[in-house]
Design a protein around this motif. Structure first.
Motif, PDB file in Angstrom:
ATOM      1  N   PHE A 159      69.775 -56.234  30.531  1.00  0.00           N
ATOM      2  CA  PHE A 159      69.353 -55.420  31.684  1.00  0.00           C
ATOM      3  C   PHE A 159      70.257 -55.758  32.872  1.00  0.00           C
TER       4      PHE A 159
ATOM      5  N   GLN B 270      61.768 -58.728  28.052  1.00  0.00           N
ATOM      6  CA  GLN B 270      63.090 -58.405  27.522  1.00  0.00           C
ATOM      7  C   GLN B 270      63.455 -59.278  26.329  1.00  0.00           C
TER       8      GLN B 270
ATOM      9  N   HIS C 127      62.373 -48.597  34.472  1.00  0.00           N
ATOM     10  CA  HIS C 127      63.832 -48.776  34.364  1.00  0.00           C
ATOM     11  C   HIS C 127      64.391 -48.403  32.993  1.00  0.00           C
TER      12      HIS C 127
ATOM     13  N   LEU D  62      63.973 -49.669  29.874  1.00  0.00           N
ATOM     14  CA  LEU D  62      64.554 -50.861  29.259  1.00  0.00           C
ATOM     15  C   LEU D  62      64.300 -50.915  27.758  1.00  0.00           C
TER      16      LEU D  62
ATOM     17  N   LYS E  56      59.369 -51.808  32.316  1.00  0.00           N
ATOM     18  CA  LYS E  56      60.105 -51.216  31.209  1.00  0.00           C
ATOM     19  C   LYS E  56      60.152 -49.696  31.338  1.00  0.00           C
TER      20      LYS E  56
END
Length: 421
Positions: free
Chosen positions: A201, A220, A246, A248, A243
């Motif tokens: 990230f 993550q 963004h 992710l 999450k």
């Protein structure tokens, strides 16, 4: 067993008996004015050598073999690159006829047997390093001089890698530091998964979610998929929002290893410690720049505290009766300074006009020596190692010279052989 590499060394440093005049196999007097420049590519072994044969000074290329017959074995007689040879140097002449319009020098009778014996010894199978029976006898001054070179080489290589990453990160020093610290926190066994996590990230996301750093990092890392208690569930709730916001994608938690690790080194506890830094400080680079000595560094890292949960958990859902320290140890801080911060600081300061290299190197002299199997091996040979500067240099020595048996390219190896006349 002799090798051509050994003969290159003999020729380059003129390691033959100087009291005995050199003669070719055709009985022509030979004087080596200059051995020339070693060629590390295809073609003759030495360029631009200056050799006086009889009364004629010749300038050109020199080819070196173990035996004269190797000239034909290597098919040099069919290669135009070898047309300008002024001298053929061999250890042993095994052909009676002349092989070209150049003289052949047989070194066998000019090399001291004790030099060959010592070289043969360091080429034999070894337990730790090739020169393990000799290294402690090399004068400390010569060892130190070569170690300083190794240390700078190691630091420069690291600096080049860091500079490449910095360009990819668009000059974001904080992001670069996060990647490197993450790698260090993973220790040897989990270093790569920790680096993968840091790269999974953009650092700006961590900046924006400073208060939820623990949720972001564990999420993550793939550890929040199946919550085992309320605390884990709360982190998952926070991470799910981050999450989604963004977009992710986490890495898989099976990449992280627990086997054969002491609980204090479990990746879950290390991730919690990493999160504690960035929950408190997302301008770590700026804070570290202000530190002036080890006390300042220790004080800064001791201020980072893990959440209360990690005072009685080494991993999620498994409570321990033993209380766990919630701060980052001096040992881990030393590792961060040695393997992450100082190399980055070196890269940063190189662009400054007032950068003093000697002053910078003193940082390493003040750090305690690393403890690992390689350093233990050198200590068993009678080598005194007092600081991180020395440990870094010895690690470089072991990796790039001892393991590949590059004794003839090693300053210490050269000193061992140099003691023979």
């Amino acid at each position: 067993m002799l090798s051509e590499e050994f003969l290159y060394y003999i020729w380059q440093f003129k390691k033959w008996d100087k009291e005995i005049p050199l003669f070719s196999i055709d009985n022509q007097p030979i004087q080596v004015v200059s051995p020339g420049v070693r060629n590390n590519d295809s073609g003759p072994d030495f360029f631009n050598a200056k050799v006086k044969i009889g009364n004629i000074l010749l300038v050109g290329n020199v080819e070196i073999h173990l035996k004269t017959s190797d000239w034909f074995l290597h098919k040099h007689d069919q290669d135009k690159n070898y047309e300008n040879i002024i001298l053929h140097v061999v250890y042993e002449n095994d052909i009676s006829d002349k092989i070209g319009n150049f003289e052949t020098l047989e070194l066998k009778k000019y090399i001291d047997k004790s030099l060959i014996d010592k070289f043969s010894t360091i080429q034999k199978p070894f337990e730790f390093i090739p020169c393990e029976h000799f290294i402690s006898k090399v004068e400390p001054f010569y060892r130190q001089a070569f170690l300083e070179r190794l240390f700078i080489d190691r630091l420069q290589q690291k600096s080049e890698y860091l500079n490449q990453r910095l360009q990819i990160l668009k000059g974001d020093w904080e992001a670069l530091l996060f990647e490197e610290i993450s790698y260090v926190f993973g220790l040897k066994i989990n270093a790569e998964p920790f680096r993968s996590l840091a790269k999974s990230f953009e650092f700006n996301i961590l900046r924006q979610n400073k208060n939820n750093a623990e949720a972001l990092i564990f999420g993550q890392a793939g550890f929040l998929e199946n919550p085992e208690d309320e605390y884990m569930q709360s982190l998952k709730n926070e991470y799910d929002f981050i999450k989604y916001k963004h977009q992710l994608n986490s890495i898989e938690n099976h990449l992280f290893k627990f086997l054969r690790l002491r609980p204090a080194n479990f990746p879950t506890l290390r991730l919690a410690q990493l999160a504690s830094i960035y929950k408190t400080e997302n301008k770590l680079f700026s804070s570290l720049i202000k530190c002036r000595d080890l006390k300042d560094y220790y004080k800064l890292f001791e201020s980072f505290k893990t959440s209360e949960y990690w005072q009685n958990h080494y991993r999620f859902g498994k409570e321990t009766k033993t209380k766990i320290s919630n701060s980052i140890s001096k040992k881990l801080t030393d590792s961060v300074l040695l393997n992450a911060w100082y190399p980055i600081l070196f890269l940063y300061k190189q662009s400054q006009i007032d950068f003093e290299v000697e002053e910078f190197l003193n940082f390493y002299l003040k750090l305690p020596a690393e403890k690992n199997t390689v350093i233990d091996g050198f200590k068993r040979l009678g080598i005194k190692i007092k600081n991180a500067f020395q440990t870094q240099a010895y690690l470089e020595l072991k990796k790039n010279f001892c393991n590949p048996k590059k004794c003839l390219h090693c300053g210490i190896g050269n000193q061992i052989l140099k003691n023979v006349r």
